[in-house]
Design a protein around this motif. Structure first.
Motif, mmCIF file in Angstrom:
data_model
loop_
_atom_site.group_PDB
_atom_site.id
_atom_site.type_symbol
_atom_site.label_atom_id
_atom_site.label_comp_id
_atom_site.label_asym_id
_atom_site.label_seq_id
_atom_site.Cartn_x
_atom_site.Cartn_y
_atom_site.Cartn_z
ATOM 1 N N LEU A 54 -2.013 94.753 -37.333
ATOM 2 C CA LEU A 54 -1.212 93.566 -37.012
ATOM 3 C C LEU A 54 -0.473 93.052 -38.243
ATOM 4 C CD1 LEU A 54 -3.746 91.662 -34.731
ATOM 5 C CD2 LEU A 54 -1.757 92.980 -33.997
ATOM 6 N N GLU A 55 -1.146 93.031 -39.379
ATOM 7 C CA GLU A 55 -0.514 92.538 -40.610
ATOM 8 C C GLU A 55 0.657 93.424 -41.039
ATOM 9 O OE1 GLU A 55 -3.484 92.039 -43.645
ATOM 10 O OE2 GLU A 55 -4.594 90.568 -42.470
ATOM 11 N N ALA A 56 0.610 94.701 -40.692
ATOM 12 C CA ALA A 56 1.641 95.649 -41.116
ATOM 13 C C ALA A 56 2.890 95.624 -40.225
ATOM 14 C CB ALA A 56 1.059 97.069 -41.141
ATOM 15 N N HIS A 57 2.882 94.807 -39.181
ATOM 16 C CA HIS A 57 4.018 94.774 -38.258
ATOM 17 C C HIS A 57 4.547 93.352 -38.106
ATOM 18 C CE1 HIS A 57 2.139 98.641 -37.371
ATOM 19 N NE2 HIS A 57 3.351 99.026 -36.969
ATOM 20 N N ASP A 58 5.839 93.262 -37.744
ATOM 21 C CA ASP A 58 6.494 91.966 -37.574
ATOM 22 C C ASP A 58 6.453 91.489 -36.124
ATOM 23 O OD1 ASP A 58 7.516 92.071 -40.306
ATOM 24 O OD2 ASP A 58 8.806 93.667 -39.529
ATOM 25 N N ARG A 59 6.452 92.435 -35.219
ATOM 26 C CA ARG A 59 6.460 92.113 -33.784
ATOM 27 C C ARG A 59 5.305 92.862 -33.137
ATOM 28 N NH1 ARG A 59 11.984 93.110 -31.095
ATOM 29 N NH2 ARG A 59 12.339 90.996 -31.845
ATOM 30 N N ILE A 60 4.570 92.144 -32.299
ATOM 31 C CA ILE A 60 3.439 92.732 -31.591
ATOM 32 C C ILE A 60 3.687 92.553 -30.098
ATOM 33 C CG2 ILE A 60 0.943 92.570 -31.200
ATOM 34 C CD1 ILE A 60 1.407 90.918 -34.157
ATOM 35 N N VAL A 61 3.612 93.646 -29.363
ATOM 36 C CA VAL A 61 3.796 93.597 -27.913
ATOM 37 C C VAL A 61 2.518 94.101 -27.264
ATOM 38 C CG1 VAL A 61 5.126 94.453 -25.935
ATOM 39 C CG2 VAL A 61 6.286 93.954 -28.106
ATOM 40 N N TRP A 87 -8.871 83.973 -39.869
ATOM 41 C CA TRP A 87 -7.884 85.060 -40.042
ATOM 42 C C TRP A 87 -6.646 84.764 -39.183
ATOM 43 C CZ3 TRP A 87 -5.391 88.715 -37.039
ATOM 44 C CH2 TRP A 87 -4.683 89.687 -37.769
ATOM 45 N N ALA A 88 -6.862 84.535 -37.903
ATOM 46 C CA ALA A 88 -5.730 84.296 -36.992
ATOM 47 C C ALA A 88 -5.478 82.817 -36.721
ATOM 48 C CB ALA A 88 -5.960 85.018 -35.666
ATOM 49 N N TYR A 89 -6.487 81.991 -36.899
ATOM 50 C CA TYR A 89 -6.336 80.549 -36.654
ATOM 51 C C TYR A 89 -7.404 79.809 -37.462
ATOM 52 C CZ TYR A 89 -10.372 80.782 -33.534
ATOM 53 O OH TYR A 89 -11.629 80.958 -33.036
ATOM 54 N N GLY A 90 -7.274 78.486 -37.466
ATOM 55 C CA GLY A 90 -8.228 77.671 -38.213
ATOM 56 C C GLY A 90 -7.932 77.696 -39.705
ATOM 57 N N GLU A 91 -8.840 77.185 -40.480
ATOM 58 C CA GLU A 91 -8.656 77.103 -41.926
ATOM 59 C C GLU A 91 -8.453 78.500 -42.521
ATOM 60 O OE1 GLU A 91 -11.466 74.561 -43.899
ATOM 61 O OE2 GLU A 91 -11.170 75.614 -45.793
ATOM 62 N N GLY A 92 -7.312 78.683 -43.164
ATOM 63 C CA GLY A 92 -6.982 79.981 -43.764
ATOM 64 C C GLY A 92 -6.515 81.028 -42.759
ATOM 65 N N GLY A 93 -6.474 80.674 -41.491
ATOM 66 C CA GLY A 93 -6.108 81.635 -40.441
ATOM 67 C C GLY A 93 -4.617 81.704 -40.198
ATOM 68 N N ASP A 94 -3.908 82.233 -41.150
ATOM 69 C CA ASP A 94 -2.450 82.250 -41.072
ATOM 70 C C ASP A 94 -1.863 83.660 -41.181
ATOM 71 O OD1 ASP A 94 -3.051 82.822 -43.681
ATOM 72 O OD2 ASP A 94 -1.833 81.213 -44.548
ATOM 73 N N LYS A 95 -2.644 84.670 -40.949
ATOM 74 C CA LYS A 95 -2.179 86.051 -41.179
ATOM 75 C C LYS A 95 -1.086 86.498 -40.208
ATOM 76 C CE LYS A 95 -5.201 86.593 -44.466
ATOM 77 N NZ LYS A 95 -5.675 85.224 -44.657
ATOM 78 N N LEU A 96 -0.953 85.818 -39.081
ATOM 79 C CA LEU A 96 0.060 86.230 -38.105
ATOM 80 C C LEU A 96 1.230 85.254 -38.022
ATOM 81 C CD1 LEU A 96 -2.376 87.407 -35.287
ATOM 82 C CD2 LEU A 96 -1.193 88.817 -36.979
ATOM 83 N N HIS A 97 1.197 84.243 -38.845
ATOM 84 C CA HIS A 97 2.259 83.231 -38.796
ATOM 85 C C HIS A 97 3.628 83.873 -39.015
ATOM 86 C CE1 HIS A 97 -0.382 79.450 -39.586
ATOM 87 N NE2 HIS A 97 -0.776 80.160 -38.556
ATOM 88 N N GLY A 98 4.582 83.480 -38.177
ATOM 89 C CA GLY A 98 5.951 83.965 -38.293
ATOM 90 C C GLY A 98 6.214 85.284 -37.587
ATOM 91 N N LYS A 99 5.183 85.952 -37.123
ATOM 92 C CA LYS A 99 5.394 87.206 -36.379
ATOM 93 C C LYS A 99 5.752 86.860 -34.938
ATOM 94 C CE LYS A 99 2.087 89.757 -39.239
ATOM 95 N NZ LYS A 99 2.942 90.710 -39.894
ATOM 96 N N GLU A 100 6.196 87.856 -34.173
ATOM 97 C CA GLU A 100 6.513 87.650 -32.766
ATOM 98 C C GLU A 100 5.440 88.314 -31.912
ATOM 99 O OE1 GLU A 100 11.375 87.430 -32.865
ATOM 100 O OE2 GLU A 100 10.435 89.216 -32.072
ATOM 101 N N LEU A 101 5.117 87.679 -30.806
ATOM 102 C CA LEU A 101 4.161 88.234 -29.855
ATOM 103 C C LEU A 101 4.829 88.293 -28.475
ATOM 104 C CD1 LEU A 101 1.261 89.208 -29.222
ATOM 105 C CD2 LEU A 101 0.737 86.840 -28.589
ATOM 106 N N GLY A 102 4.799 89.470 -27.881
ATOM 107 C CA GLY A 102 5.395 89.648 -26.565
ATOM 108 C C GLY A 102 4.415 90.276 -25.597
ATOM 109 N N LEU A 103 4.746 90.159 -24.313
ATOM 110 C CA LEU A 103 3.940 90.754 -23.252
ATOM 111 C C LEU A 103 4.825 91.636 -22.388
ATOM 112 C CD1 LEU A 103 2.076 87.536 -21.996
ATOM 113 C CD2 LEU A 103 1.329 89.136 -23.780
#
Length: 178
Positions: A54-61, A87-103
């Motif tokens: 997930l960290e290595a990509h900008d858009r996740i579908v 990691w993904a949310y909460g304190e320090g959980g910002d690793k996916l911020h700014g990426k796109e998530l699609g379905l």
């Protein structure tokens, strides 16, 4: 833009729609395809590996068939184990911020069944709201849905056209307003 498509289908090789979508995406080398059920046939998810992907990509579908108004069970487990606190949310959980998530979702029911007048009573946007809220919580920008309804009645020609539209959808830049 580096794009990761996570396919969650327990019988992908037998799936007409999701397999065709995957085959179309394979034509585009800028898309990484990750088959969740193939990677974890025993259901033991390597969360650290998934987080690195997930960290290595900008858009996740997330691509899946709609099962009981939700995701297949392994994708739900993946969410529980990979999108962790700190990691993904909460304190320090910002690793996916700014990426796109699609379905990208395939449904058995016809398009007109998803709405207040249809037998499913709710729109796809309403039924997928928990996933959109997950996107909000983890700081990703939620992309417009890509849905193919009524999969039992889609002709081969319609499916081929839809698969091309799906690839275009996945590859377009800046699908979401920042």
């Amino acid at each position: 833009m580096k794009t990761l498509v996570i396919i969650a289908h327990p019988n992908l090789d037998q799936s007409r729609i999701n397999r065709t979508w995957m085959e179309e995406l394979k034509k585009h080398e800028e898309i990484t395809i990750h088959r969740l059920y193939e990677a974890y046939p025993d259901g033991k998810i390597n969360a650290e590996h998934e987080q690195k992907l997930l960290e290595a990509h900008d858009r996740i579908v997330l691509q899946f068939p709609f099962f009981w108004y939700s995701t297949p069970s392994l994708l739900k487990q993946w969410q529980d184990e990979v999108l962790s606190y700190g990691w993904a949310y909460g304190e320090g959980g910002d690793k996916l911020h700014g990426k796109e998530l699609g379905l990208a979702i395939s449904t058995f029911g016809p398009e007109d069944s998803y709405g207040p007048a249809g037998y499913n009573n709710f729109t796809m946007e309403t039924l997928t709201a928990p996933l959109q809220q997950t996107s909000n919580l983890i700081g990703t920008r939620f992309m417009p849905l890509f849905v193919l309804n009524g999969v039992m009645h889609v002709t081969d020609e319609e499916l081929a056209e839809n698969a091309k539209a799906y690839a275009t959808h996945v590859l377009q830049p800046a699908m979401v307003n920042a």
